[in-house]
Design an enzyme around this catalytic site. Structure first.
Site, short mmCIF file in Angstrom:
data_model
loop_
_atom_site.label_atom_id
_atom_site.label_comp_id
_atom_site.label_asym_id
_atom_site.label_seq_id
_atom_site.Cartn_x
_atom_site.Cartn_y
_atom_site.Cartn_z
N ASP A 37 0.86 -1.19 0.00
CA ASP A 37 0.00 0.00 0.00
C ASP A 37 0.90 1.23 0.00
OD1 ASP A 37 -1.93 1.90 0.30
OD2 ASP A 37 -2.70 1.19 2.21
N HIS A 38 1.38 1.61 -1.19
CA HIS A 38 2.34 2.69 -1.34
C HIS A 38 1.84 3.76 -2.30
CE1 HIS A 38 6.07 0.10 -0.04
NE2 HIS A 38 5.18 0.26 0.92
N GLU A 107 6.62 5.07 5.66
CA GLU A 107 7.89 5.61 5.19
C GLU A 107 7.66 6.99 4.59
OE1 GLU A 107 6.47 3.13 3.18
OE2 GLU A 107 6.97 1.47 4.49
N SER A 172 9.45 -4.13 15.24
CA SER A 172 10.88 -4.33 15.01
C SER A 172 11.70 -4.24 16.29
CB SER A 172 11.39 -3.29 14.01
OG SER A 172 11.15 -1.98 14.50
N GLY A 173 11.03 -3.97 17.42
CA GLY A 173 11.74 -3.83 18.68
C GLY A 173 10.81 -3.97 19.86
#
Length: 320
Positions: A37-38, A107, A172-173
């Site tokens: 989905d960009h 992003e 991611s963490g």
């Protein structure tokens, strides 16, 4: 049994072809479909980036069995979280409950088209508020919300599937795993790292699905596949802290100008050897993922890949 997925990569095919690929993937026997989905492709060589949501609606209407999922939708800039809940519920209705909403923080490449890209600390705050809005709306609640970043004076999603749409969150963490365990119905991770699944379990994720994705490039000529991967996928090794900040496809080209073909081919299996592709998939299985989607790198090769997957790859993966 691990669910085997196929990725509709919007960056490398137009909307009509993506719909066709989704239909073919269901016929080939894949269990679930992921769709990116960009707003932009990662690099100009990929050449496409249609809106994922109309494609999803068409694929939902044209298929009957295969599960559907965004991989990933960012609900912090380009989409308001209340709109994401409405879009997700609509696809849930169209698919008769086969849709899962995949969420991530996004992003710069795709989100700056509507305004400045926030600092990472602010993005994490926005993402947490977004899921606090999306969760109750998916569940059929009338929402009034006032946060530091979002105001929802009053919202209610009128058309929803019989069973509320579930959503999974990228992590991611430690903090993102904690958020996923608290709010989400599943975890998404781009690397086969068992520690992420362990943190997700400790935060409340035990027994919930874990979604991963692996890139491959199947084709009869390994050298040609290596060139394709270098041309279209060399950005992938930059790491998310870099990938989240670059603003344009030309930025990704510049950031990878010194990457070599052998660097990319060492992490993406290329060519006709089915066992190399199975091994890449197996790493996610061994790490504990319940759903693993395949990305076939290279837009024109999708139909060839789907035919080969039906006859060769999927039977082999079912043996794992």
């Amino acid at each position: 049994m691990v669910s085997v997925g196929y990725t509709l990569l919007c960056e490398q095919a137009g909307p009509v072809d993506l719909i066709d690929h989704g239909i073919r993937a269901e016929a080939a026997g894949f269990d679930h479909l992921l769709i990116s989905d960009h707003y932009n492709p990662w690099v100009e060589q990929q050449g496409h980036s249609p809106n994922a949501w109309p494609v999803l609606g068409a694929v939902a209407h044209a298929t009957s069995r295969i599960e559907l999922m965004t991989y990933l939708t960012s609900p912090i800039r380009r989409y308001h979280p209340a709109m994401v809940a409405q879009q997700a519920s609509t696809v849930g209705v169209l698919s008769n409950g086969r849709f899962t909403l995949g969420l991530g923080a996004g992003e710069n490449l795709n989100e700056h088209v509507v305004g400045a890209w926030p600092h990472v600390t602010q993005r994490h705050e926005m993402f947490e508020e977004a899921v606090q809005i999306i969760r109750p709306l998916l569940d059929g609640e009338k929402l009034v919300y006032s946060g530091n970043h979002y105001e929802v004076p009053e919202a209610y999603v009128w058309d929803r599937p019989d069973v509320p749409v579930k959503f999974a969150m990228a992590a991611s963490g430690p903090r993102s795993c904690e958020l996923a365990g608290q709010y989400a119905d599943g975890l998404i991770a781009v690397q086969p790292e068992p520690r992420l699944l362990e943190m997700f379990d400790r935060a409340g994720g035990t027994g919930k699905p874990r979604y991963g994705q692996v890139a491959i490039c199947y084709g009869p000529d390994e050298a040609e596949c290596r060139r394709t991967v270098y041309d279209q996928w060399r950005w992938f090794g930059l790491g998310w802290k870099v990938m989240a900040e670059l603003p344009e496809p030309v930025s990704f080209a510049a950031a990878t100008q010194f990457v070599r073909e052998e660097d990319v081919a060492s992490s993406v299996p290329c060519g006709p050897d089915v066992e190399a592709h199975v091994a890449a998939f197996q790493r996610f299985v061994d790490a504990g993922f319940t759903h693993v989607g395949l990305v076939q790198v290279g837009g024109p090769s999708q139909v060839m890949f789907l035919d080969w997957a039906r006859d060769v790859l999927l039977p082999r993966l079912r043996e794992l």
